[in-house]
Motif scaffolding. Structure first.
Motif, PDB file in Angstrom:
ATOM      1  N   ILE A  12       0.531  30.063  13.850  1.00 20.96           N
ATOM      2  CA  ILE A  12       1.964  30.559  13.607  1.00 20.96           C
ATOM      3  C   ILE A  12       2.717  29.020  13.656  1.00 20.96           C
ATOM      4  CG2 ILE A  12       4.228  31.399  14.519  1.00 20.96           C
ATOM      5  CD1 ILE A  12       2.543  33.937  15.426  1.00 20.96           C
ATOM      6  N   LEU A  13       2.454  28.372  14.640  1.00 27.27           N
ATOM      7  CA  LEU A  13       3.174  26.987  14.829  1.00 27.27           C
ATOM      8  C   LEU A  13       2.795  25.909  13.698  1.00 27.27           C
ATOM      9  CD1 LEU A  13       4.877  25.755  16.984  1.00 27.27           C
ATOM     10  CD2 LEU A  13       2.634  24.926  18.073  1.00 27.27           C
ATOM     11  N   GLN A  14       1.607  26.057  13.273  1.00 29.56           N
ATOM     12  CA  GLN A  14       1.272  25.332  12.067  1.00 29.56           C
ATOM     13  C   GLN A  14       2.094  25.798  10.592  1.00 29.56           C
ATOM     14  OE1 GLN A  14      -2.989  25.862  11.685  1.00 29.56           O
ATOM     15  NE2 GLN A  14      -3.461  23.981  12.848  1.00 29.56           N
ATOM     16  N   LEU A  15       2.157  26.978  10.350  1.00 31.86           N
ATOM     17  CA  LEU A  15       2.818  27.633   9.410  1.00 31.86           C
ATOM     18  C   LEU A  15       4.401  27.211   9.490  1.00 31.86           C
ATOM     19  CD1 LEU A  15       2.977  29.504   6.891  1.00 31.86           C
ATOM     20  CD2 LEU A  15       3.449  31.225   8.525  1.00 31.86           C
ATOM     21  N   SER A  24      11.353  34.640   9.248  1.00 28.11           N
ATOM     22  CA  SER A  24      11.266  35.773  10.033  1.00 28.11           C
ATOM     23  C   SER A  24       9.910  36.126  10.476  1.00 28.11           C
ATOM     24  CB  SER A  24      11.929  37.124   9.280  1.00 28.11           C
ATOM     25  OG  SER A  24      11.087  37.480   8.211  1.00 28.11           O
ATOM     26  N   ALA A  25       9.777  36.973  11.549  1.00 23.25           N
ATOM     27  CA  ALA A  25       8.357  37.652  12.016  1.00 23.25           C
ATOM     28  C   ALA A  25       7.648  38.221  10.974  1.00 23.25           C
ATOM     29  CB  ALA A  25       8.471  38.508  13.211  1.00 23.25           C
ATOM     30  N   THR A  43       1.262  41.091  17.437  1.00 24.46           N
ATOM     31  CA  THR A  43       0.627  39.825  17.804  1.00 24.46           C
ATOM     32  C   THR A  43       1.608  38.905  17.507  1.00 24.46           C
ATOM     33  OG1 THR A  43      -1.572  40.920  17.446  1.00 24.46           O
ATOM     34  CG2 THR A  43      -1.351  38.522  17.830  1.00 24.46           C
ATOM     35  N   VAL A  44       1.865  38.796  16.224  1.00 25.02           N
ATOM     36  CA  VAL A  44       3.529  37.957  15.723  1.00 25.02           C
ATOM     37  C   VAL A  44       4.373  37.580  16.456  1.00 25.02           C
ATOM     38  CG1 VAL A  44       4.653  37.253  13.910  1.00 25.02           C
ATOM     39  CG2 VAL A  44       2.426  38.032  13.210  1.00 25.02           C
ATOM     40  N   TYR A  45       4.931  38.869  17.137  1.00 22.06           N
ATOM     41  CA  TYR A  45       6.109  39.089  17.959  1.00 22.06           C
ATOM     42  C   TYR A  45       5.796  38.418  19.205  1.00 22.06           C
ATOM     43  CZ  TYR A  45       9.401  41.680  14.851  1.00 22.06           C
ATOM     44  OH  TYR A  45      10.246  42.007  13.937  1.00 22.06           O
ATOM     45  N   ARG A  46       4.494  38.857  19.883  1.00 26.97           N
ATOM     46  CA  ARG A  46       4.170  38.149  21.174  1.00 26.97           C
ATOM     47  C   ARG A  46       3.840  36.700  21.222  1.00 26.97           C
ATOM     48  NH1 ARG A  46       0.866  42.740  21.513  1.00 26.97           N
ATOM     49  NH2 ARG A  46      -0.963  41.729  20.953  1.00 26.97           N
ATOM     50  N   SER A  50       5.913  33.945  23.319  1.00 22.32           N
ATOM     51  CA  SER A  50       5.147  32.635  24.079  1.00 22.32           C
ATOM     52  C   SER A  50       5.683  31.347  23.590  1.00 22.32           C
ATOM     53  CB  SER A  50       3.712  32.876  23.861  1.00 22.32           C
ATOM     54  OG  SER A  50       3.301  34.217  24.523  1.00 22.32           O
ATOM     55  N   LEU A  51       5.390  31.001  22.352  1.00 23.29           N
ATOM     56  CA  LEU A  51       6.048  29.765  21.830  1.00 23.29           C
ATOM     57  C   LEU A  51       7.468  29.343  21.887  1.00 23.29           C
ATOM     58  CD1 LEU A  51       4.123  30.163  18.301  1.00 23.29           C
ATOM     59  CD2 LEU A  51       3.670  28.554  20.217  1.00 23.29           C
ATOM     60  N   LYS A  52       8.200  30.565  22.185  1.00 23.83           N
ATOM     61  CA  LYS A  52       9.799  30.212  22.612  1.00 23.83           C
ATOM     62  C   LYS A  52       9.930  29.773  23.833  1.00 23.83           C
ATOM     63  CE  LYS A  52      12.907  33.126  21.624  1.00 23.83           C
ATOM     64  NZ  LYS A  52      13.498  34.620  21.271  1.00 23.83           N
ATOM     65  N   LEU A  53       8.978  30.524  24.768  1.00 26.03           N
ATOM     66  CA  LEU A  53       9.134  30.234  26.325  1.00 26.03           C
ATOM     67  C   LEU A  53       8.578  28.997  26.663  1.00 26.03           C
ATOM     68  CD1 LEU A  53       7.871  33.787  27.815  1.00 26.03           C
ATOM     69  CD2 LEU A  53      10.126  32.580  27.940  1.00 26.03           C
ATOM     70  N   GLU A  54       7.526  28.373  25.729  1.00 26.06           N
ATOM     71  CA  GLU A  54       6.894  26.934  26.198  1.00 26.06           C
ATOM     72  C   GLU A  54       8.004  25.771  25.498  1.00 26.06           C
ATOM     73  OE1 GLU A  54       3.829  25.551  23.003  1.00 26.06           O
ATOM     74  OE2 GLU A  54       2.819  27.046  24.478  1.00 26.06           O
ATOM     75  N   GLY A  55       9.082  26.302  24.783  1.00 24.04           N
ATOM     76  CA  GLY A  55       9.815  25.189  24.050  1.00 24.04           C
ATOM     77  C   GLY A  55       9.561  24.865  22.574  1.00 24.04           C
ATOM     78  N   SER A  56       8.349  25.654  21.976  1.00 23.11           N
ATOM     79  CA  SER A  56       7.791  24.976  20.924  1.00 23.11           C
ATOM     80  C   SER A  56       8.721  25.403  19.679  1.00 23.11           C
ATOM     81  CB  SER A  56       6.335  25.036  20.855  1.00 23.11           C
ATOM     82  OG  SER A  56       5.713  24.692  21.705  1.00 23.11           O
TER      83      SER A  56
END
Length: 148
Positions: A12-15, A24-25, A43-46, A50-56
């Motif tokens: 997801i981060l690479q995309l 959008s999700a 899984t995409v939402y989860r 997680s990526l939001k929580l780590e600040g990425s």
């Protein structure tokens, strides 16, 4: 880079890094579905959470309630039309000094912030004016009849 990211989070981060616009999700789900390893929408939402929580990853919510996600980069701010949903990115940041002050004052590391202005774009403005005039006319007529 965090090593404990899941494979879905990495994909997801690479995309998001490859795209020059927020997704959008649902967009992400569709994009990843075309690859060899499909990822479920849940899984995409989860992964996004997680990526939001780590600040990425950062998210912004449109007037429709839909959320758009993008990689954390230089803060982008938007003017968003409530009629057509068009978003105009603005480059200047009016709250940069405030962010630095808050970090220092509260000993708080800010990853990113979002700033959104809602209103009506030039294309939709005449419609908005017509709508208000029509509403005022109806109220006036209604008010006029109530005296009879």
């Amino acid at each position: 880079m965090k090593s404990d990211r899941t494979r879905s989070q990495e994909r997801i981060l690479q995309l998001l890094q490859q795209c020059d616009r927020a997704l959008s999700a649902q967009d992400i789900y569709v994009e990843l579905r075309t690859g060899s390893q499909a990822v479920g929408l849940a899984t995409v939402y989860r992964a996004l959470e997680s990526l939001k929580l780590e600040g990425s990853v950062q998210g912004r919510t449109l007037p429709t309630g839909e959320s758009l996600y993008s990689c954390v980069q230089a803060d982008r701010h938007h003017l968003t039309c409530l009629h057509c949903g068009e978003s105009i990115a603005i480059d200047e940041c009016p709250v940069e000094q405030l962010e630095q002050k808050l970090e220092s004052l509260h000993q708080f590391k800010i990853y990113y912030h979002t700033l959104e202005f809602f209103g009506v774009c030039l294309t939709c403005a005449p419609t908005e004016v017509d709508h208000n005039l029509e509403r005022d006319r109806v109220i006036h007529l209604h008010h006029h009849h109530s005296h009879d």
